[in-house]
Design a protein around this motif. Structure first.
Motif, PDB file in Angstrom:
ATOM      1  N   VAL A 212       0.666  -1.278  -0.268  1.00  0.00           N
ATOM      2  CA  VAL A 212       0.219   0.194  -0.239  1.00  0.00           C
ATOM      3  C   VAL A 212       1.069   1.224  -0.282  1.00  0.00           C
ATOM      4  CG1 VAL A 212      -1.782   1.272   1.609  1.00  0.00           C
ATOM      5  CG2 VAL A 212      -2.179  -1.041   1.460  1.00  0.00           C
TER       6      VAL A 212
ATOM      7  N   SER B 246      -1.472   6.156   2.754  1.00  0.00           N
ATOM      8  CA  SER B 246      -0.928   4.882   2.925  1.00  0.00           C
ATOM      9  C   SER B 246      -1.490   4.716   4.434  1.00  0.00           C
ATOM     10  CB  SER B 246       0.078   4.470   2.602  1.00  0.00           C
ATOM     11  OG  SER B 246       0.186   4.549   1.440  1.00  0.00           O
TER      12      SER B 246
ATOM     13  N   VAL C   5      -7.172  -8.233  -1.548  1.00  0.00           N
ATOM     14  CA  VAL C   5      -6.487  -7.133  -2.677  1.00  0.00           C
ATOM     15  C   VAL C   5      -8.362  -6.376  -2.816  1.00  0.00           C
ATOM     16  CG1 VAL C   5      -5.418  -6.719  -5.006  1.00  0.00           C
ATOM     17  CG2 VAL C   5      -4.581  -8.059  -3.243  1.00  0.00           C
ATOM     18  N   ALA C   6      -9.295  -7.239  -3.777  1.00  0.00           N
ATOM     19  CA  ALA C   6     -10.561  -6.701  -4.154  1.00  0.00           C
ATOM     20  C   ALA C   6     -10.596  -5.788  -2.844  1.00  0.00           C
ATOM     21  CB  ALA C   6     -12.130  -7.889  -4.886  1.00  0.00           C
TER      22      ALA C   6
ATOM     23  N   PHE D 160      -9.341  -4.060  -1.013  1.00  0.00           N
ATOM     24  CA  PHE D 160      -8.567  -3.038  -0.941  1.00  0.00           C
ATOM     25  C   PHE D 160      -8.822  -1.864  -1.671  1.00  0.00           C
ATOM     26  CE2 PHE D 160      -4.844  -4.817   1.868  1.00  0.00           C
ATOM     27  CZ  PHE D 160      -5.253  -4.876   3.103  1.00  0.00           C
ATOM     28  N   LYS D 161      -8.430  -2.144  -3.048  1.00  0.00           N
ATOM     29  CA  LYS D 161      -9.194  -1.498  -3.869  1.00  0.00           C
ATOM     30  C   LYS D 161     -10.324  -0.882  -4.084  1.00  0.00           C
ATOM     31  CE  LYS D 161      -5.510  -3.670  -6.710  1.00  0.00           C
ATOM     32  NZ  LYS D 161      -5.112  -4.123  -7.932  1.00  0.00           N
ATOM     33  N   LYS D 162     -11.471  -1.643  -3.389  1.00  0.00           N
ATOM     34  CA  LYS D 162     -13.087  -0.784  -3.180  1.00  0.00           C
ATOM     35  C   LYS D 162     -13.044   0.232  -2.412  1.00  0.00           C
ATOM     36  CE  LYS D 162     -17.401  -2.881  -2.011  1.00  0.00           C
ATOM     37  NZ  LYS D 162     -18.520  -3.368  -1.498  1.00  0.00           N
TER      38      LYS D 162
ATOM     39  N   ALA E  78     -10.670   1.996  -1.966  1.00  0.00           N
ATOM     40  CA  ALA E  78      -9.525   2.904  -1.916  1.00  0.00           C
ATOM     41  C   ALA E  78      -9.808   4.350  -2.185  1.00  0.00           C
ATOM     42  CB  ALA E  78      -7.852   2.451  -2.782  1.00  0.00           C
TER      43      ALA E  78
ATOM     44  N   THR F  40      -1.876   3.168  -3.445  1.00  0.00           N
ATOM     45  CA  THR F  40      -1.762   2.577  -4.827  1.00  0.00           C
ATOM     46  C   THR F  40      -1.741   0.974  -4.284  1.00  0.00           C
ATOM     47  OG1 THR F  40      -0.893   3.812  -6.045  1.00  0.00           O
ATOM     48  CG2 THR F  40      -0.992   1.989  -6.757  1.00  0.00           C
ATOM     49  N   ILE F  41      -2.480   0.007  -4.566  1.00  0.00           N
ATOM     50  CA  ILE F  41      -2.459  -1.360  -4.225  1.00  0.00           C
ATOM     51  C   ILE F  41      -2.018  -2.008  -5.008  1.00  0.00           C
ATOM     52  CG2 ILE F  41      -4.038  -3.057  -2.762  1.00  0.00           C
ATOM     53  CD1 ILE F  41      -4.326  -0.002  -1.447  1.00  0.00           C
ATOM     54  N   THR F  42      -0.505  -2.922  -4.767  1.00  0.00           N
ATOM     55  CA  THR F  42      -0.572  -3.862  -5.594  1.00  0.00           C
ATOM     56  C   THR F  42      -0.227  -5.236  -4.743  1.00  0.00           C
ATOM     57  OG1 THR F  42       1.090  -1.850  -5.785  1.00  0.00           O
ATOM     58  CG2 THR F  42       2.124  -4.299  -6.697  1.00  0.00           C
ATOM     59  N   ASP F  43      -0.755  -6.282  -5.087  1.00  0.00           N
ATOM     60  CA  ASP F  43      -0.413  -7.318  -5.194  1.00  0.00           C
ATOM     61  C   ASP F  43       0.982  -7.783  -5.476  1.00  0.00           C
ATOM     62  OD1 ASP F  43      -0.706 -10.526  -4.666  1.00  0.00           O
ATOM     63  OD2 ASP F  43      -2.332 -10.500  -5.780  1.00  0.00           O
TER      64      ASP F  43
END
Length: 359
Positions: free
Chosen positions: A61, A66, A124-125, A127-129, A131, A137-140
């Protein structure tokens, strides 16, 4: 699913070469044991053992907000001091546990969140939802890392042969390192009740770390010993002890809920539950008769069903131990019966953890 269709960690071949008995674990091919589970348990409790935990997820993140974002999606107060980590729960709007995760602060604008393997895509989904509205920025990045959990009274001494300064790290700290020419991280947490570290490195470097530890006499350990160790230590197994229906309060982890925070997902529901009180809570049991309890076994008191187990096992230290959701009316030391294969075995309610760690 056949072994050929299962996901493999960077250490899969090394585990097989070390004699690992490989099984399907949430779609991953992982070792359930190398030696006997008792021998591996003994190694971790008395010396040092290592586990392939490369299936765990690494989510970065990054961005100016963040910390603010992680505060919002976590129940706990996330530390924003570089090198500090925080264990917490991610909950939905009803306060139900989605996952338990550890957020490590690399800088105030960059965090590494370590999540459970079965929850990577979901987390991850999620987090992105959420964010949206945050400058993050969210990166797996999970596929780029291998990971070894090195645990036991001798774990830090073994780690010190590879990582300078590791013995001076406080609990739940993170440190950026270089191993065999590759960048990596070392964290000082654990899931066994013993001291230890987790070493993260590139797929190529993590194999070299495994080989070096193996040559130094560290015992490879599998999922079987890991489950016994974590249950003795009273650690929650997400997806089993918390399957999406329970809140942190019900799961016995109310300490990760910081209601004084301004806002986080699930706060109103958790406030209401705390005010109303609980009907059931994750509870510890020790068998006083012979038998091995398992998840799904029912708990009885005076002939009435008062709970059901989520996890149970044979512990070399305590014989039959288990946790499950039971009525709040049960008191410490109360005699109960646990139904195992149609036979009711005497047991008693007890506090967790069963094993008090030396950390």
């Amino acid at each position: 699913m056949t072994p050929n269709n299962l996901k493999k960690t960077p250490l899969c071949a090394a585990c097989e070469a070390a004699g690992g008995k490989m099984v399907d674990f949430h779609g991953w091919l992982l070792p359930v044991q190398f030696d006997s589970i008792l021998a591996e348990h003994k190694a971790v409790r008395e010396g040092a053992g290592m586990f392939d935990v490369s299936h765990m997820g690494q989510v970065f993140v990054e961005g100016p907000e963040s910390w603010k974002f992680l505060q919002y999606v976590n129940t706990n107060q996330i530390k924003n001091t570089p090198a500090a980590g925080t264990y917490s729960h991610l909950t939905d709007e009803q306060g139900r546990i989605i996952d338990d995760a550890i957020s490590f602060c690399l800088t105030p604008e960059k965090f590494l969140v370590v999540v459970n393997a079965a929850c990577i895509d979901t987390d991850v989904a999620w987090f992105k939802k959420h964010a949206a509205g945050f400058d993050v920025t969210i990166t797996d990045d999970s596929a780029r890392w291998g990971m070894i959990a090195l645990q036991g009274p001798q774990a830090l001494a073994q780690a010190a042969n590879l990582i300078e300064g590791v013995q001076e790290m406080p609990r739940f700290a993170i440190k950026e390192i270089t191993l065999f020419g590759a960048p990596g991280y070392v964290t000082r947490t654990g899931y066994t009740g013993e001291d230890g570290v987790e070493i993260m490195a590139s797929p190529e470097a993590i194999v070299k770390v495994w080989d070096a530890l193996l040559q130094a006499g560290v015992k490879p350990c599998g999922l079987g010993a890991r489950d016994v160790l974590r249950l003795e230590a009273g650690y929650l197994l997400n997806g089993v002890d918390a399957d999406g229906r329970q809140t942190p309060y019900e799961a016995g982890c109310g300490w990760v809920v910081k209601l004084m925070k301004e806002n986080f997902i699930g706060k109103p529901a958790l406030q209401a539950q705390k005010a109303a009180g609980l009907r059931r809570r994750l509870t510890g049991f020790v068998l006083t008769g012979a038998g091995v309890p398992r998840g799904g076994c029912k708990v009885f008191k005076d002939g009435a069903e008062v709970g059901v187990l989520t996890s149970g096992t044979y512990s070399p230290l305590f014989k039959g131990i288990a946790v499950g959701y039971a009525d709040m009316a049960l008191q410490e030391g109360d005699a109960v019966e646990i139904e195992v294969h149609g036979r009711k075995i005497p047991a008693k309610k007890t506090k967790t953890p069963f094993y008090k760690n030396r950390v």
